[in-house]
Design an enzyme around this catalytic site. Structure first.
Site, PDB file in Angstrom:
ATOM      1  N   TYR A  15       0.859  -1.184   0.000  1.00 13.35           N
ATOM      2  CA  TYR A  15       0.000   0.000   0.000  1.00 13.35           C
ATOM      3  C   TYR A  15       0.896   1.235   0.000  1.00 13.35           C
ATOM      4  O   TYR A  15       1.500   1.580   1.009  1.00 13.35           O
ATOM      5  CB  TYR A  15      -0.889   0.029   1.239  1.00 13.35           C
ATOM      6  CG  TYR A  15      -1.947  -1.043   1.327  1.00 13.35           C
ATOM      7  CD1 TYR A  15      -2.287  -1.829   0.236  1.00 13.35           C
ATOM      8  CD2 TYR A  15      -2.625  -1.260   2.523  1.00 13.35           C
ATOM      9  CE1 TYR A  15      -3.264  -2.805   0.337  1.00 13.35           C
ATOM     10  CE2 TYR A  15      -3.607  -2.233   2.632  1.00 13.35           C
ATOM     11  CZ  TYR A  15      -3.923  -3.002   1.540  1.00 13.35           C
ATOM     12  OH  TYR A  15      -4.897  -3.972   1.639  1.00 13.35           O
TER      13      TYR A  15
ATOM     14  N   LEU B 269     -18.414  -1.502   2.659  1.00 16.37           N
ATOM     15  CA  LEU B 269     -19.179  -0.433   2.015  1.00 16.37           C
ATOM     16  C   LEU B 269     -18.901  -0.389   0.516  1.00 16.37           C
ATOM     17  O   LEU B 269     -19.216   0.595  -0.154  1.00 16.37           O
ATOM     18  CB  LEU B 269     -18.859   0.923   2.660  1.00 16.37           C
ATOM     19  CG  LEU B 269     -19.245   1.050   4.135  1.00 16.37           C
ATOM     20  CD1 LEU B 269     -18.871   2.433   4.668  1.00 16.37           C
ATOM     21  CD2 LEU B 269     -20.739   0.794   4.337  1.00 16.37           C
TER      22      LEU B 269
ATOM     23  N   ARG C 209     -16.185   0.004  -1.230  1.00 21.05           N
ATOM     24  CA  ARG C 209     -15.329   1.136  -1.611  1.00 21.05           C
ATOM     25  C   ARG C 209     -16.102   2.457  -1.656  1.00 21.05           C
ATOM     26  O   ARG C 209     -15.878   3.297  -2.498  1.00 21.05           O
ATOM     27  CB  ARG C 209     -14.648   0.851  -2.949  1.00 21.05           C
ATOM     28  CG  ARG C 209     -13.769  -0.386  -2.887  1.00 21.05           C
ATOM     29  CD  ARG C 209     -13.399  -0.960  -4.236  1.00 21.05           C
ATOM     30  NE  ARG C 209     -12.672  -2.207  -4.029  1.00 21.05           N
ATOM     31  CZ  ARG C 209     -13.249  -3.395  -3.839  1.00 21.05           C
ATOM     32  NH1 ARG C 209     -14.576  -3.479  -3.853  1.00 21.05           N
ATOM     33  NH2 ARG C 209     -12.538  -4.471  -3.631  1.00 21.05           N
ATOM     34  N   GLY C 210     -17.040   2.573  -0.748  1.00 20.51           N
ATOM     35  CA  GLY C 210     -17.847   3.786  -0.647  1.00 20.51           C
ATOM     36  C   GLY C 210     -19.112   3.772  -1.464  1.00 20.51           C
ATOM     37  O   GLY C 210     -19.972   4.644  -1.305  1.00 20.51           O
TER      38      GLY C 210
ATOM     39  N   SER D  79     -22.070   3.496   0.775  1.00 13.91           N
ATOM     40  CA  SER D  79     -21.913   4.266   2.014  1.00 13.91           C
ATOM     41  C   SER D  79     -23.023   5.283   2.211  1.00 13.91           C
ATOM     42  O   SER D  79     -23.220   5.816   3.302  1.00 13.91           O
ATOM     43  CB  SER D  79     -20.575   5.004   2.000  1.00 13.91           C
ATOM     44  OG  SER D  79     -20.578   6.009   0.988  1.00 13.91           O
TER      45      SER D  79
END
Length: 341
Positions: free
Chosen positions: A60, A213, A215-216, A219
């Site tokens: 990452y 979620l 990746r949003g 959300s």
């Protein structure tokens, strides 16, 4: 002062951890620019709230995320630092331009990756260590066996897996005790329910669920007209494209109606649904990818959302299994997922 959050077990051989974990990837990579100071403040806030599980990967931001977590741990109160558990993925190969070039699960590589992670994190051991994706050229037994040697040497506490299918889980578990499988699981990513989740439960392996979620996407904060940064992974994700996005956001609006009836946010009800799937077996820990303290606070509120059978039935009707449009990764990345084979 830390709050005692509910806890769950990462399998029969793993540790007790907070009922929610913090996925830190977005603080360093794949979702556009992040504010370093806010990221560290968010990790501190999570630890202060009683979150114990911090998830990262050595790839990452090419080590950036591990160094960020290392800084957050060094500057956290001693009690929070001592309670924190690190979950680290390794094996993904990068190039200087940020590209991806496969996976390396050779035993020598496992030891090398671990040495660098320990240094960047500033810790004397990694709590859960796992290869991010199976190396197709190296039997999983060899990769897991190398991690088992690190366990014997005290550098790693528990062995995990990531995005693998039922057969690979069984082969790995026959090699050494496996505490945990990290895999995507959400209202719109339910592929593990057919064979993977029954296998982990049979073998006493816990699940840390990422992408709760999506990746949003679910959300409640993502909109059709949102402009994504050039380095935001979602710009290439099939579920965020054109008609797929419109269809998926329609699902979110159905979910929003249920959330409003309960007086909670869309994100909270989506996280609470994942929590509910592991409630009876005490075996699923959602990872929340909060990059700010505000999003963290919202996610923690999911712990107070009680879903009764009527709620779960309404959610199932609004967003049934298989309802999402588009694959969860681009085709090239789907090809690397042993869990899809």
């Amino acid at each position: 002062m830390s709050t005692a959050l509910p806890t769950r077990t990462l399998g029969t051989t793993g540790p007790r951890v907070s009922a929610l974990g913090l996925g830190c990837m977005g603080m360093s990579a794949l979702y556009g620019e992040a504010d370093r100071a806010e990221s560290i403040a968010t990790v501190h806030a999570a630890l202060d709230a009683g979150v114990t599980l911090l998830d990262t990967g050595d790839f990452y931001g090419m080590g950036h995320n591990e160094m960020l977590i290392g800084e957050a741990l060094r500057t956290a109160p001693a009690a929070s630092r001592e309670a924190a558990l690190t979950s680290v993925k390794f094996g993904a190969l990068r190039d200087p331009d940020g590209g991806w070039s496969g996976y390396d699960g050779r035993p020598a590589a496992v030891r090398n990756f671990a040495a660098y992670s320990l240094q960047r994190l500033g810790v004397d051991h990694i709590d859960v260590y796992r290869i991010a994706r199976v190396d197709p050229d190296v039997p999983i037994e060899e990769t897991v066996g190398a991690i088992a040697e690190l366990v014997e040497q005290g550098h790693v506490r528990h062995i995990g897996l990531s995005e693998v299918g039922a057969e690979t889980i069984r082969r790995a578990a026959a090699t050494a005790p496996i505490s945990d499988l990290q895999i995507e699981y959400s209202l719109i990513s339910r592929g593990i329910e057919e064979s993977i989740l029954p296998t982990t439960r049979e073998l006493g392996i816990g699940v840390t669920a990422y992408g709760v979620l999506s990746r949003g996407l679910i959300s409640g904060h993502f909109t059709q007209d949102r402009t994504l940064a050039a380095n935001d992974f979602r710009g290439m994700s099939p579920r965020f494209q054109g008609e797929n996005l419109r269809h998926n956001l329609d699902l979110v609006e159905r979910l929003r109606k249920i959330a409003e009836q309960k007086g909670v946010s869309v994100a909270q009800i989506a996280i609470a649904w994942v929590l509910a799937q592991g409630a009876r077996h005490d075996d699923i820990v959602p990872l929340v990818g909060a990059r700010t303290r505000a999003r963290l606070t919202e996610a923690l509120g999911a712990l107070d959302v009680a879903l009764d059978p009527a709620d779960l039935a309404a959610i199932e009707e609004a967003v049934p299994a298989g309802a999402a449009a588009g694959e969860r990764y681009p085709a090239a990345q789907m090809a690397h997922l042993d869990s899809e084979h």
